[in-house]
Design an enzyme around this catalytic site. Structure first.
Site, PDB file in Angstrom:
ATOM      1  N   ASP A   1      42.144  37.938  42.080  1.00 30.00           N
ATOM      2  CA  ASP A   1      41.114  38.423  42.989  1.00 30.00           C
ATOM      3  C   ASP A   1      41.482  38.124  44.439  1.00 30.00           C
ATOM      4  O   ASP A   1      42.589  37.699  44.745  1.00 30.00           O
ATOM      5  CB  ASP A   1      39.777  37.770  42.599  1.00 30.00           C
ATOM      6  CG  ASP A   1      38.567  38.594  42.996  1.00 30.00           C
ATOM      7  OD1 ASP A   1      38.735  39.754  43.421  1.00 30.00           O
ATOM      8  OD2 ASP A   1      37.439  38.081  42.872  1.00 30.00           O
ATOM      9  N   HIS A   2      40.509  38.301  45.327  1.00 27.13           N
ATOM     10  CA  HIS A   2      40.676  38.184  46.776  1.00 27.13           C
ATOM     11  C   HIS A   2      41.709  37.145  47.208  1.00 27.13           C
ATOM     12  O   HIS A   2      41.618  35.977  46.852  1.00 27.13           O
ATOM     13  CB  HIS A   2      39.339  37.792  47.421  1.00 27.13           C
ATOM     14  CG  HIS A   2      38.281  38.823  47.269  1.00 27.13           C
ATOM     15  ND1 HIS A   2      38.076  39.830  48.191  1.00 27.13           N
ATOM     16  CD2 HIS A   2      37.367  39.020  46.293  1.00 27.13           C
ATOM     17  CE1 HIS A   2      37.076  40.590  47.791  1.00 27.13           C
ATOM     18  NE2 HIS A   2      36.621  40.126  46.641  1.00 27.13           N
TER      19      HIS A   2
ATOM     20  N   ASN B   1      34.434  45.181  39.608  1.00 31.05           N
ATOM     21  CA  ASN B   1      34.382  43.731  39.478  1.00 31.05           C
ATOM     22  C   ASN B   1      32.991  43.277  39.080  1.00 31.05           C
ATOM     23  O   ASN B   1      31.990  43.809  39.575  1.00 31.05           O
ATOM     24  CB  ASN B   1      34.753  43.066  40.808  1.00 31.05           C
ATOM     25  CG  ASN B   1      36.248  43.046  41.055  1.00 31.05           C
ATOM     26  OD1 ASN B   1      36.967  43.907  40.570  1.00 31.05           O
ATOM     27  ND2 ASN B   1      36.700  42.068  41.821  1.00 31.05           N
TER      28      ASN B   1
ATOM     29  N   GLU C   1      31.500  34.872  47.601  1.00 32.74           N
ATOM     30  CA  GLU C   1      32.005  34.692  46.248  1.00 32.74           C
ATOM     31  C   GLU C   1      33.250  33.830  46.271  1.00 32.74           C
ATOM     32  O   GLU C   1      34.233  34.148  46.920  1.00 32.74           O
ATOM     33  CB  GLU C   1      32.333  36.046  45.598  1.00 32.74           C
ATOM     34  CG  GLU C   1      32.881  35.924  44.170  1.00 32.74           C
ATOM     35  CD  GLU C   1      33.285  37.271  43.597  1.00 32.74           C
ATOM     36  OE1 GLU C   1      32.730  37.624  42.552  1.00 32.74           O
ATOM     37  OE2 GLU C   1      34.129  37.952  44.193  1.00 32.74           O
TER      38      GLU C   1
ATOM     39  N   HIS D   1      34.252  46.557  44.182  1.00 36.36           N
ATOM     40  CA  HIS D   1      33.988  45.118  44.225  1.00 36.36           C
ATOM     41  C   HIS D   1      32.507  44.888  44.431  1.00 36.36           C
ATOM     42  O   HIS D   1      31.801  45.709  45.001  1.00 36.36           O
ATOM     43  CB  HIS D   1      34.779  44.454  45.358  1.00 36.36           C
ATOM     44  CG  HIS D   1      36.175  44.106  44.987  1.00 36.36           C
ATOM     45  ND1 HIS D   1      36.627  42.815  44.889  1.00 36.36           N
ATOM     46  CD2 HIS D   1      37.229  44.891  44.671  1.00 36.36           C
ATOM     47  CE1 HIS D   1      37.893  42.811  44.545  1.00 36.36           C
ATOM     48  NE2 HIS D   1      38.284  44.068  44.405  1.00 36.36           N
TER      49      HIS D   1
ATOM     50  N   HIS E   1      28.828  41.020  47.379  1.00 31.36           N
ATOM     51  CA  HIS E   1      28.934  40.063  46.284  1.00 31.36           C
ATOM     52  C   HIS E   1      27.565  39.445  46.023  1.00 31.36           C
ATOM     53  O   HIS E   1      26.823  39.126  46.944  1.00 31.36           O
ATOM     54  CB  HIS E   1      29.904  38.929  46.647  1.00 31.36           C
ATOM     55  CG  HIS E   1      31.336  39.344  46.660  1.00 31.36           C
ATOM     56  ND1 HIS E   1      32.176  39.064  47.699  1.00 31.36           N
ATOM     57  CD2 HIS E   1      32.079  40.019  45.753  1.00 31.36           C
ATOM     58  CE1 HIS E   1      33.380  39.537  47.436  1.00 31.36           C
ATOM     59  NE2 HIS E   1      33.344  40.121  46.260  1.00 31.36           N
TER      60      HIS E   1
END
Length: 407
Positions: free
Chosen positions: A155-156, A334, A228, A312, A273
Protein backbone atom coordinates in the site's frame (compact mmCIF):
# COMPACT_ATOMS: atom_id res chain seq x y z
CA UNK A 1 -12.49 5.64 1.29
CA UNK A 2 -10.18 4.46 -1.53
CA UNK A 3 -8.71 1.86 -3.81
CA UNK A 4 -5.95 0.89 -8.93
CA UNK A 5 -1.08 -2.58 -15.95
CA UNK A 6 0.22 -2.12 -19.30
CA UNK A 7 1.80 -4.99 -21.30
CA UNK A 8 3.77 -5.26 -24.54
CA UNK A 9 4.95 -7.66 -27.22
CA UNK A 10 7.95 -5.59 -28.46
CA UNK A 11 9.94 -2.55 -27.39
CA UNK A 12 8.21 0.78 -27.88
CA UNK A 13 9.21 2.15 -31.22
CA UNK A 14 8.42 5.81 -30.53
CA UNK A 15 6.32 7.84 -28.07
CA UNK A 16 3.56 8.54 -30.59
CA UNK A 17 -0.12 8.63 -29.58
CA UNK A 18 -0.73 5.20 -31.07
CA UNK A 19 2.29 3.82 -29.26
CA UNK A 20 0.54 4.55 -25.99
CA UNK A 21 -2.54 2.48 -26.79
CA UNK A 22 -2.60 -0.51 -24.39
CA UNK A 23 -2.76 -3.07 -27.18
CA UNK A 24 0.50 -1.82 -28.70
CA UNK A 25 2.78 -1.89 -25.66
CA UNK A 26 5.79 -4.16 -26.06
CA UNK A 27 7.38 -6.42 -23.48
CA UNK A 28 11.05 -7.24 -23.71
CA UNK A 29 11.70 -10.54 -21.95
CA UNK A 30 14.55 -13.00 -21.70
CA UNK A 31 14.33 -16.12 -23.93
CA UNK A 32 13.70 -18.26 -20.84
CA UNK A 33 10.86 -16.03 -19.72
CA UNK A 34 9.35 -15.86 -23.20
CA UNK A 35 9.48 -19.64 -23.46
CA UNK A 36 7.85 -20.01 -20.08
CA UNK A 37 5.03 -17.63 -21.00
CA UNK A 38 4.47 -19.35 -24.36
CA UNK A 39 4.18 -22.71 -22.66
CA UNK A 40 1.74 -21.27 -20.13
CA UNK A 41 -0.51 -19.97 -22.89
CA UNK A 42 -1.23 -23.45 -24.21
CA UNK A 43 -1.83 -25.05 -20.81
CA UNK A 44 -5.28 -26.21 -19.81
CA UNK A 45 -7.25 -23.39 -18.25
CA UNK A 46 -7.47 -23.54 -14.46
CA UNK A 47 -10.55 -21.30 -14.42
CA UNK A 48 -13.15 -21.53 -17.16
CA UNK A 49 -14.01 -17.81 -17.01
CA UNK A 50 -10.43 -16.46 -16.80
CA UNK A 51 -7.49 -16.39 -19.26
CA UNK A 52 -5.36 -19.55 -19.32
CA UNK A 53 -2.34 -17.74 -17.83
CA UNK A 54 -4.10 -17.38 -14.46
CA UNK A 55 -3.60 -20.22 -11.98
CA UNK A 56 -4.47 -20.77 -8.31
CA UNK A 57 -1.97 -19.10 -6.00
CA UNK A 58 0.02 -15.90 -6.32
CA UNK A 59 -0.42 -14.14 -9.68
CA UNK A 60 2.38 -12.02 -11.18
CA UNK A 61 3.61 -10.60 -14.48
CA UNK A 62 1.67 -11.48 -17.63
CA UNK A 63 -0.92 -13.45 -15.65
CA UNK A 64 -1.58 -10.44 -13.43
CA UNK A 65 -1.93 -8.18 -16.44
CA UNK A 66 -4.35 -10.66 -18.02
CA UNK A 67 -6.36 -10.80 -14.80
CA UNK A 68 -6.74 -7.04 -14.57
CA UNK A 69 -7.51 -6.64 -18.25
CA UNK A 70 -10.18 -9.31 -17.95
CA UNK A 71 -11.65 -7.63 -14.86
CA UNK A 72 -11.89 -4.33 -16.75
CA UNK A 73 -13.55 -5.97 -19.74
CA UNK A 74 -15.88 -8.23 -17.73
CA UNK A 75 -16.87 -5.41 -15.38
CA UNK A 76 -15.75 -6.48 -11.93
CA UNK A 77 -13.17 -5.33 -9.40
CA UNK A 78 -11.31 -7.36 -6.81
CA UNK A 79 -11.10 -6.40 -3.14
CA UNK A 80 -7.67 -5.12 -2.11
CA UNK A 81 -7.45 -5.82 1.61
CA UNK A 82 -5.00 -4.39 4.13
CA UNK A 83 -3.79 -7.14 6.44
CA UNK A 84 -1.80 -7.24 9.70
CA UNK A 85 -0.94 -10.91 10.14
CA UNK A 86 -1.73 -14.49 9.23
CA UNK A 87 -5.27 -14.26 10.63
CA UNK A 88 -6.32 -11.48 8.30
CA UNK A 89 -4.36 -13.03 5.41
CA UNK A 90 -6.23 -16.30 5.84
CA UNK A 91 -9.56 -14.45 6.08
CA UNK A 92 -8.83 -12.92 2.68
CA UNK A 93 -8.12 -16.22 0.99
CA UNK A 94 -11.01 -18.00 2.71
CA UNK A 95 -13.33 -15.23 1.53
CA UNK A 96 -12.06 -15.46 -2.04
CA UNK A 97 -12.65 -19.21 -2.03
CA UNK A 98 -16.18 -18.64 -0.75
CA UNK A 99 -17.17 -15.92 -3.23
CA UNK A 100 -15.35 -17.50 -6.16
CA UNK A 101 -13.05 -14.73 -7.29
CA UNK A 102 -9.56 -13.23 -7.03
CA UNK A 103 -8.32 -11.16 -4.11
CA UNK A 104 -5.46 -8.74 -3.45
CA UNK A 105 -3.60 -9.12 -0.13
CA UNK A 106 -2.09 -5.75 0.72
CA UNK A 107 0.77 -5.01 3.11
CA UNK A 108 1.30 -1.53 4.53
CA UNK A 109 4.57 -0.32 6.00
CA UNK A 110 3.04 -0.32 9.47
CA UNK A 111 1.43 -3.69 8.87
CA UNK A 112 4.80 -5.13 7.95
CA UNK A 113 6.32 -3.81 11.15
CA UNK A 114 3.48 -5.34 13.15
CA UNK A 115 4.00 -8.74 11.51
CA UNK A 116 7.71 -8.64 12.42
CA UNK A 117 6.81 -7.61 15.97
CA UNK A 118 6.49 -4.18 17.50
CA UNK A 119 9.54 -4.83 19.67
CA UNK A 120 11.74 -5.67 16.66
CA UNK A 121 14.41 -3.19 15.58
CA UNK A 122 12.90 -1.03 12.83
CA UNK A 123 16.00 1.03 12.15
CA UNK A 124 16.13 1.73 8.41
CA UNK A 125 12.71 0.02 8.09
CA UNK A 126 14.27 -3.36 8.87
CA UNK A 127 11.21 -4.68 10.70
CA UNK A 128 8.77 -3.26 8.15
CA UNK A 129 10.71 -4.92 5.34
CA UNK A 130 11.17 -8.24 7.16
CA UNK A 131 7.51 -8.39 8.19
CA UNK A 132 6.22 -7.79 4.66
CA UNK A 133 8.59 -10.43 3.27
CA UNK A 134 7.53 -12.90 5.96
CA UNK A 135 3.86 -12.22 5.20
CA UNK A 136 4.43 -12.60 1.46
CA UNK A 137 6.14 -15.94 2.01
CA UNK A 138 3.22 -17.09 4.16
CA UNK A 139 0.84 -16.24 1.34
CA UNK A 140 3.01 -18.06 -1.20
CA UNK A 141 3.11 -21.19 0.96
CA UNK A 142 -0.66 -21.50 1.38
CA UNK A 143 -2.40 -19.50 -1.40
CA UNK A 144 -2.74 -22.39 -3.86
CA UNK A 145 -4.48 -24.45 -1.16
CA UNK A 146 -7.47 -22.12 -1.44
CA UNK A 147 -7.74 -22.59 -5.20
CA UNK A 148 -8.00 -18.88 -6.05
CA UNK A 149 -5.80 -16.23 -7.69
CA UNK A 150 -4.09 -14.04 -5.09
CA UNK A 151 -2.25 -10.78 -5.79
CA UNK A 152 0.56 -9.76 -3.41
CA UNK A 153 0.57 -5.97 -3.14
CA UNK A 154 1.89 -3.16 -0.94
CA UNK A 155 0.00 0.00 0.00
CA UNK A 156 0.84 3.72 0.18
CA UNK A 157 4.52 4.55 0.00
CA UNK A 158 5.33 8.24 0.24
CA UNK A 159 8.67 9.74 -0.74
CA UNK A 160 10.26 9.40 2.69
CA UNK A 161 9.31 5.71 2.77
CA UNK A 162 11.00 4.70 -0.51
CA UNK A 163 13.77 2.77 1.33
CA UNK A 164 11.00 0.39 2.47
CA UNK A 165 10.11 -0.35 -1.15
CA UNK A 166 13.81 -0.63 -2.01
CA UNK A 167 14.12 -3.43 0.54
CA UNK A 168 11.08 -5.25 -0.84
CA UNK A 169 12.31 -4.82 -4.41
CA UNK A 170 15.63 -6.42 -3.45
CA UNK A 171 13.71 -9.41 -2.07
CA UNK A 172 11.73 -9.68 -5.32
CA UNK A 173 14.89 -9.47 -7.43
CA UNK A 174 16.39 -12.35 -5.45
CA UNK A 175 13.16 -14.35 -5.74
CA UNK A 176 13.00 -13.64 -9.48
CA UNK A 177 16.54 -14.92 -9.96
CA UNK A 178 15.60 -18.17 -8.23
CA UNK A 179 12.02 -18.70 -9.46
CA UNK A 180 11.50 -16.60 -12.59
CA UNK A 181 8.90 -14.36 -10.97
CA UNK A 182 8.94 -11.64 -8.30
CA UNK A 183 8.07 -12.23 -4.65
CA UNK A 184 5.49 -9.44 -4.77
CA UNK A 185 3.02 -8.94 -7.61
CA UNK A 186 2.86 -5.14 -7.36
CA UNK A 187 3.76 -2.09 -5.31
CA UNK A 188 2.03 1.25 -4.80
CA UNK A 189 3.96 4.51 -4.80
CA UNK A 190 1.97 7.39 -3.34
CA UNK A 191 3.92 10.52 -4.26
CA UNK A 192 0.79 12.64 -4.55
CA UNK A 193 2.20 15.16 -2.07
CA UNK A 194 4.92 16.02 -4.59
CA UNK A 195 4.52 18.16 -7.75
CA UNK A 196 3.11 16.14 -10.66
CA UNK A 197 6.36 16.11 -12.64
CA UNK A 198 8.41 14.92 -9.65
CA UNK A 199 5.77 12.34 -8.73
CA UNK A 200 5.82 10.77 -12.17
CA UNK A 201 9.60 11.10 -12.61
CA UNK A 202 10.17 9.05 -9.47
CA UNK A 203 7.45 6.59 -10.49
CA UNK A 204 9.13 6.20 -13.88
CA UNK A 205 12.46 5.52 -12.22
CA UNK A 206 10.87 2.76 -10.16
CA UNK A 207 8.84 1.50 -13.11
CA UNK A 208 12.11 0.81 -14.91
CA UNK A 209 13.29 -1.28 -11.95
CA UNK A 210 9.96 -3.05 -11.51
CA UNK A 211 9.67 -3.87 -15.22
CA UNK A 212 12.88 -5.90 -15.13
CA UNK A 213 11.30 -8.37 -12.71
CA UNK A 214 7.65 -8.21 -13.88
CA UNK A 215 6.31 -6.11 -11.00
CA UNK A 216 3.31 -3.86 -11.57
CA UNK A 217 3.30 -0.26 -10.35
CA UNK A 218 0.28 1.43 -8.81
CA UNK A 219 0.72 5.21 -8.71
CA UNK A 220 -1.42 7.90 -7.12
CA UNK A 221 -2.61 11.21 -8.52
CA UNK A 222 -4.43 13.62 -6.29
CA UNK A 223 -4.92 12.86 -2.61
CA UNK A 224 -7.10 10.41 -0.76
CA UNK A 225 -8.55 12.19 2.23
CA UNK A 226 -8.83 10.93 5.79
CA UNK A 227 -6.22 8.94 7.72
CA UNK A 228 -4.95 5.38 7.36
CA UNK A 229 -1.94 3.59 8.82
CA UNK A 230 0.36 6.60 9.14
CA UNK A 231 -0.93 8.50 6.08
CA UNK A 232 -2.87 11.51 7.40
CA UNK A 233 -4.68 13.72 4.86
CA UNK A 234 -7.49 14.87 7.13
CA UNK A 235 -6.71 18.55 6.57
CA UNK A 236 -5.95 18.43 2.84
CA UNK A 237 -7.45 21.12 0.60
CA UNK A 238 -10.61 19.71 -0.98
CA UNK A 239 -9.44 20.66 -4.50
CA UNK A 240 -6.67 18.05 -4.23
CA UNK A 241 -9.25 15.29 -3.78
CA UNK A 242 -10.12 15.42 -7.49
CA UNK A 243 -7.64 14.34 -10.18
CA UNK A 244 -7.72 16.03 -13.59
CA UNK A 245 -7.76 14.04 -16.89
CA UNK A 246 -4.64 15.88 -18.12
CA UNK A 247 -2.71 14.61 -15.10
CA UNK A 248 -3.68 11.00 -15.78
CA UNK A 249 -2.78 11.38 -19.46
CA UNK A 250 0.64 12.82 -18.60
CA UNK A 251 1.39 9.94 -16.24
CA UNK A 252 0.18 7.38 -18.78
CA UNK A 253 2.41 8.74 -21.54
CA UNK A 254 5.50 8.96 -19.33
CA UNK A 255 5.20 5.49 -17.80
CA UNK A 256 4.30 3.89 -21.13
CA UNK A 257 7.75 4.78 -22.42
CA UNK A 258 9.24 2.10 -20.15
CA UNK A 259 9.58 -1.30 -21.88
CA UNK A 260 7.52 -4.02 -20.17
CA UNK A 261 5.67 -1.36 -18.12
CA UNK A 262 2.61 -2.49 -16.19
CA UNK A 263 0.72 0.05 -14.11
CA UNK A 264 -2.56 1.14 -12.62
CA UNK A 265 -3.69 4.56 -11.45
CA UNK A 266 -5.11 5.51 -8.08
CA UNK A 267 -6.87 8.66 -9.19
CA UNK A 268 -8.66 10.73 -6.59
CA UNK A 269 -12.34 11.39 -7.13
CA UNK A 270 -13.32 12.45 -3.62
CA UNK A 271 -12.14 9.24 -1.97
CA UNK A 272 -11.56 9.32 1.77
CA UNK A 273 -10.01 6.73 4.06
CA UNK A 274 -12.36 5.66 6.82
CA UNK A 275 -16.13 5.62 7.25
CA UNK A 276 -18.01 8.87 7.72
CA UNK A 277 -21.60 9.96 8.18
CA UNK A 278 -23.62 10.45 4.97
CA UNK A 279 -23.06 13.85 3.40
CA UNK A 280 -19.48 14.26 4.65
CA UNK A 281 -17.92 12.77 1.51
CA UNK A 282 -18.58 13.93 -2.05
CA UNK A 283 -17.57 10.98 -4.23
CA UNK A 284 -17.37 11.77 -7.96
CA UNK A 285 -16.90 8.59 -10.06
CA UNK A 286 -17.89 10.64 -13.11
CA UNK A 287 -14.33 12.02 -13.00
CA UNK A 288 -13.05 8.57 -13.98
CA UNK A 289 -15.56 8.28 -16.83
CA UNK A 290 -14.58 11.71 -18.16
CA UNK A 291 -10.89 10.84 -17.89
CA UNK A 292 -11.34 7.67 -19.95
CA UNK A 293 -13.14 9.62 -22.68
CA UNK A 294 -10.40 12.26 -22.68
CA UNK A 295 -7.64 9.65 -22.93
CA UNK A 296 -9.36 7.67 -25.68
CA UNK A 297 -9.63 10.83 -27.77
CA UNK A 298 -6.03 11.85 -27.13
CA UNK A 299 -4.67 8.38 -27.82
CA UNK A 300 -6.85 7.74 -30.83
CA UNK A 301 -7.38 4.17 -29.62
CA UNK A 302 -10.40 1.86 -29.78
CA UNK A 303 -10.34 0.99 -26.10
CA UNK A 304 -13.07 2.89 -24.24
CA UNK A 305 -11.11 2.49 -21.01
CA UNK A 306 -7.39 2.94 -21.72
CA UNK A 307 -6.49 3.30 -18.04
CA UNK A 308 -6.94 0.73 -15.31
CA UNK A 309 -8.04 2.59 -12.21
CA UNK A 310 -8.03 1.60 -8.56
CA UNK A 311 -10.41 2.88 -5.92
CA UNK A 312 -8.73 3.75 -2.63
CA UNK A 313 -10.76 4.50 0.45
CA UNK A 314 -13.62 2.20 -0.49
CA UNK A 315 -14.94 1.48 3.00
CA UNK A 316 -18.36 3.02 3.54
CA UNK A 317 -18.99 3.79 -0.14
CA UNK A 318 -22.44 3.26 -1.60
CA UNK A 319 -22.94 0.28 -3.87
CA UNK A 320 -24.13 2.65 -6.59
CA UNK A 321 -20.91 4.69 -6.49
CA UNK A 322 -18.77 1.57 -6.36
CA UNK A 323 -20.40 -0.01 -9.39
CA UNK A 324 -20.42 3.24 -11.36
CA UNK A 325 -16.67 3.49 -10.71
CA UNK A 326 -16.21 -0.09 -11.96
CA UNK A 327 -17.96 0.91 -15.19
CA UNK A 328 -15.21 3.53 -15.58
CA UNK A 329 -12.41 0.96 -15.44
CA UNK A 330 -11.84 0.41 -11.71
CA UNK A 331 -10.38 -3.07 -11.33
CA UNK A 332 -9.58 -3.05 -7.59
CA UNK A 333 -11.04 -1.37 -4.53
CA UNK A 334 -9.12 -1.01 -1.30
CA UNK A 335 -10.92 -2.01 1.84
CA UNK A 336 -9.45 -1.69 5.33
CA UNK A 337 -11.70 0.18 7.75
CA UNK A 338 -14.68 -2.12 7.17
CA UNK A 339 -12.64 -5.29 7.46
CA UNK A 340 -10.94 -4.04 10.62
CA UNK A 341 -14.36 -3.49 12.14
CA UNK A 342 -15.53 -6.88 10.88
CA UNK A 343 -12.63 -8.67 12.54
CA UNK A 344 -13.15 -6.85 15.83
CA UNK A 345 -16.91 -7.35 15.73
CA UNK A 346 -16.41 -11.10 15.40
CA UNK A 347 -14.13 -11.16 18.45
CA UNK A 348 -16.50 -8.89 20.38
CA UNK A 349 -19.42 -11.21 19.66
CA UNK A 350 -17.37 -14.22 20.77
CA UNK A 351 -16.53 -12.57 24.08
CA UNK A 352 -20.13 -11.54 24.65
CA UNK A 353 -21.43 -15.05 23.96
CA UNK A 354 -18.85 -16.73 26.21
CA UNK A 355 -18.25 -14.08 28.87
CA UNK A 356 -19.03 -16.36 31.83
CA UNK A 357 -16.39 -18.83 30.59
CA UNK A 358 -13.70 -16.18 30.13
CA UNK A 359 -13.39 -14.77 33.66
CA UNK A 360 -11.00 -17.34 35.12
CA UNK A 361 -9.05 -20.43 34.15
CA UNK A 362 -11.25 -22.59 36.39
CA UNK A 363 -14.92 -22.14 37.17
CA UNK A 364 -17.92 -21.34 34.98
CA UNK A 365 -21.72 -21.78 34.97
CA UNK A 366 -21.23 -25.53 34.45
CA UNK A 367 -19.36 -25.94 37.73
CA UNK A 368 -16.85 -24.31 40.07
CA UNK A 369 -14.19 -26.84 39.09
CA UNK A 370 -14.78 -26.78 35.34
CA UNK A 371 -11.80 -25.62 33.21
CA UNK A 372 -12.19 -22.85 30.61
CA UNK A 373 -9.16 -23.52 28.44
CA UNK A 374 -11.13 -24.29 25.28
CA UNK A 375 -12.81 -20.88 25.57
CA UNK A 376 -9.76 -18.68 26.23
CA UNK A 377 -7.55 -20.47 23.72
CA UNK A 378 -6.62 -17.47 21.49
CA UNK A 379 -7.51 -19.49 18.41
CA UNK A 380 -11.18 -19.43 19.43
CA UNK A 381 -11.66 -15.65 19.55
CA UNK A 382 -9.30 -15.06 16.64
CA UNK A 383 -11.21 -17.58 14.53
CA UNK A 384 -14.41 -15.67 15.24
CA UNK A 385 -12.63 -12.57 13.99
CA UNK A 386 -11.49 -14.38 10.86
CA UNK A 387 -15.01 -15.58 10.11
CA UNK A 388 -16.54 -12.14 10.54
CA UNK A 389 -13.88 -10.54 8.34
CA UNK A 390 -14.46 -13.27 5.75
CA UNK A 391 -18.18 -12.54 5.74
CA UNK A 392 -17.56 -8.80 5.28
CA UNK A 393 -15.30 -9.53 2.32
CA UNK A 394 -17.92 -11.79 0.75
CA UNK A 395 -20.29 -8.82 0.89
CA UNK A 396 -17.62 -6.58 -0.60
CA UNK A 397 -17.11 -9.03 -3.47
CA UNK A 398 -20.83 -8.92 -4.17
CA UNK A 399 -20.73 -5.11 -4.29
CA UNK A 400 -17.73 -5.33 -6.64
CA UNK A 401 -19.42 -7.88 -8.92
CA UNK A 402 -16.53 -10.23 -8.13
CA UNK A 403 -18.66 -13.25 -7.22
CA UNK A 404 -18.39 -16.45 -9.28
CA UNK A 405 -15.99 -14.97 -11.81
CA UNK A 406 -13.64 -17.99 -11.87
CA UNK A 407 -15.86 -20.83 -13.12
Amino acid sequence: MKFSFVSVLALLAAPSANAFAPSTFGVQRSPATSSRLSATAVETKAFSKLPATIKPGVVTGKALLDLLEHAKTAGFAMPGVNIVGSNSINSCMEAAKAYGGPIMVTFSKGGGQYIAGKAADNTDDKASIAGCIAGAKHVREVAALYGVPVVLHTDHCQKAWLPWIDGLLKASEEYYAAHGEPLFSSHMLDLSEEPLEENIAICKEYMEKFAKVDILLEFELGVTGGEEDGVDNTDVDSSRLYTQPEEVMYAYEQLSQVPNAMFTCAASFGNVHGVYAPGNVDLRPDILHNTQKYMKEKLGCEDDKPMKFVFHGGSGSSVEDIQYAIEAGVIKMNIDTDTQWGFWDGMRAYEAANRDYLQAQIGNPDGADKPNKKYYDPRMSLRSGEEAMRDRLIQAAKDLKCENVLD
